[in-house]
Motif scaffolding. Structure first.
Motif, PDB file in Angstrom:
ATOM      1  N   SER A  34      -2.996   2.610 -70.018  1.00  0.00           N
ATOM      2  CA  SER A  34      -2.870   1.937 -68.723  1.00  0.00           C
ATOM      3  C   SER A  34      -3.687   2.704 -67.689  1.00  0.00           C
ATOM      4  N   PRO A  35      -4.194   2.009 -66.678  1.00  0.00           N
ATOM      5  CA  PRO A  35      -4.930   2.728 -65.630  1.00  0.00           C
ATOM      6  C   PRO A  35      -4.008   3.691 -64.877  1.00  0.00           C
ATOM      7  N   LYS A  36      -4.555   4.813 -64.463  1.00  0.00           N
ATOM      8  CA  LYS A  36      -3.775   5.773 -63.675  1.00  0.00           C
ATOM      9  C   LYS A  36      -3.734   5.287 -62.239  1.00  0.00           C
ATOM     10  N   GLN A  37      -2.565   5.352 -61.649  1.00  0.00           N
ATOM     11  CA  GLN A  37      -2.380   4.934 -60.264  1.00  0.00           C
ATOM     12  C   GLN A  37      -2.322   6.164 -59.367  1.00  0.00           C
ATOM     13  N   THR A  38      -3.095   6.137 -58.313  1.00  0.00           N
ATOM     14  CA  THR A  38      -3.120   7.230 -57.352  1.00  0.00           C
ATOM     15  C   THR A  38      -2.705   6.695 -55.988  1.00  0.00           C
ATOM     16  N   PRO A  39      -1.739   7.372 -55.331  1.00  0.00           N
ATOM     17  CA  PRO A  39      -1.350   6.911 -53.997  1.00  0.00           C
ATOM     18  C   PRO A  39      -2.456   7.187 -52.984  1.00  0.00           C
ATOM     19  N   CYS A  40      -2.586   6.283 -52.047  1.00  0.00           N
ATOM     20  CA  CYS A  40      -3.612   6.386 -51.007  1.00  0.00           C
ATOM     21  C   CYS A  40      -2.989   5.910 -49.695  1.00  0.00           C
ATOM     22  N   GLU A  41      -3.083   6.723 -48.661  1.00  0.00           N
ATOM     23  CA  GLU A  41      -2.543   6.343 -47.353  1.00  0.00           C
ATOM     24  C   GLU A  41      -3.599   5.553 -46.590  1.00  0.00           C
ATOM     25  N   ARG A  42      -3.245   4.334 -46.169  1.00  0.00           N
ATOM     26  CA  ARG A  42      -4.188   3.490 -45.427  1.00  0.00           C
ATOM     27  C   ARG A  42      -3.484   2.830 -44.259  1.00  0.00           C
ATOM     28  N   ILE A  43      -4.303   2.397 -43.333  1.00  0.00           N
ATOM     29  CA  ILE A  43      -3.785   1.657 -42.190  1.00  0.00           C
ATOM     30  C   ILE A  43      -4.642   0.404 -42.047  1.00  0.00           C
ATOM     31  N   HIS A  44      -3.998  -0.742 -41.948  1.00  0.00           N
ATOM     32  CA  HIS A  44      -4.702  -2.021 -41.944  1.00  0.00           C
ATOM     33  C   HIS A  44      -4.716  -2.640 -40.553  1.00  0.00           C
ATOM     34  N   ASN A  45      -5.847  -2.579 -39.888  1.00  0.00           N
ATOM     35  CA  ASN A  45      -6.046  -3.289 -38.620  1.00  0.00           C
ATOM     36  C   ASN A  45      -4.862  -3.129 -37.668  1.00  0.00           C
ATOM     37  N   ASP A  46      -4.378  -1.917 -37.517  1.00  0.00           N
ATOM     38  CA  ASP A  46      -3.212  -1.645 -36.687  1.00  0.00           C
ATOM     39  C   ASP A  46      -3.659  -1.404 -35.243  1.00  0.00           C
ATOM     40  N   GLU A  47      -3.253  -2.278 -34.350  1.00  0.00           N
ATOM     41  CA  GLU A  47      -3.703  -2.229 -32.958  1.00  0.00           C
ATOM     42  C   GLU A  47      -3.320  -0.922 -32.269  1.00  0.00           C
ATOM     43  N   GLN A  48      -2.104  -0.441 -32.504  1.00  0.00           N
ATOM     44  CA  GLN A  48      -1.657   0.798 -31.868  1.00  0.00           C
ATOM     45  C   GLN A  48      -2.486   1.988 -32.359  1.00  0.00           C
ATOM     46  N   TYR A  49      -2.778   2.017 -33.650  1.00  0.00           N
ATOM     47  CA  TYR A  49      -3.610   3.090 -34.195  1.00  0.00           C
ATOM     48  C   TYR A  49      -5.018   3.038 -33.601  1.00  0.00           C
ATOM     49  N   LEU A  50      -5.605   1.846 -33.561  1.00  0.00           N
ATOM     50  CA  LEU A  50      -6.966   1.705 -33.047  1.00  0.00           C
ATOM     51  C   LEU A  50      -7.060   2.145 -31.584  1.00  0.00           C
ATOM     52  N   LEU A  51      -6.057   1.807 -30.785  1.00  0.00           N
ATOM     53  CA  LEU A  51      -6.033   2.221 -29.388  1.00  0.00           C
ATOM     54  C   LEU A  51      -5.905   3.738 -29.287  1.00  0.00           C
ATOM     55  N   TRP A  52      -4.993   4.318 -30.054  1.00  0.00           N
ATOM     56  CA  TRP A  52      -4.778   5.766 -30.057  1.00  0.00           C
ATOM     57  C   TRP A  52      -6.055   6.486 -30.467  1.00  0.00           C
ATOM     58  N   LYS A  53      -6.702   6.008 -31.521  1.00  0.00           N
ATOM     59  CA  LYS A  53      -7.939   6.620 -32.011  1.00  0.00           C
ATOM     60  C   LYS A  53      -9.041   6.556 -30.950  1.00  0.00           C
ATOM     61  N   ALA A  54      -9.177   5.406 -30.295  1.00  0.00           N
ATOM     62  CA  ALA A  54     -10.199   5.238 -29.253  1.00  0.00           C
ATOM     63  C   ALA A  54      -9.936   6.182 -28.080  1.00  0.00           C
ATOM     64  N   GLU A  55      -8.671   6.345 -27.709  1.00  0.00           N
ATOM     65  CA  GLU A  55      -8.333   7.251 -26.599  1.00  0.00           C
ATOM     66  C   GLU A  55      -8.673   8.692 -26.960  1.00  0.00           C
TER      67      GLU A  55
END
Length: 83
Positions: A34-55
């Protein structure tokens, strides 16, 4: 003199980290396994994150040029948002 707004934004990091979701990606599959599964942290088009990052990026641009500031800014440029 410390940049108070930047410090406040940095203090928000724990709350922003909660907005990331763990996804699992397949990285390797050998014949008969079976393929090995690796966890990956992602954020999908999150408005609060995008605003925070821009600031934060805006605040970093107001700081005197230094290797540390440039490194932090480059890390933000490498962040990938999945739409």
């Amino acid at each position: 003199m410390m940049n108070e707004n930047l410090l406040k934004l940095i203090e928000q990091t724990p709350e922003i980290k909660k907005r990331f979701k763990t996804e699992y990606i397949s990285i390797m599959k050998r014949a008969g396994e079976s393929p090995k599964q690796t966890p990956c942290e992602r954020i999908h088009n999150d408005e609060q994150y995008l605003l925070w990052k821009a600031e934060i990026e805006e605040e970093l641009q107001t700081l005197p040029e230094s290797k540390t500031v440039k490194d932090i800014y480059n890390l933000f440029l490498k962040c990938k948002i999945i739409f």
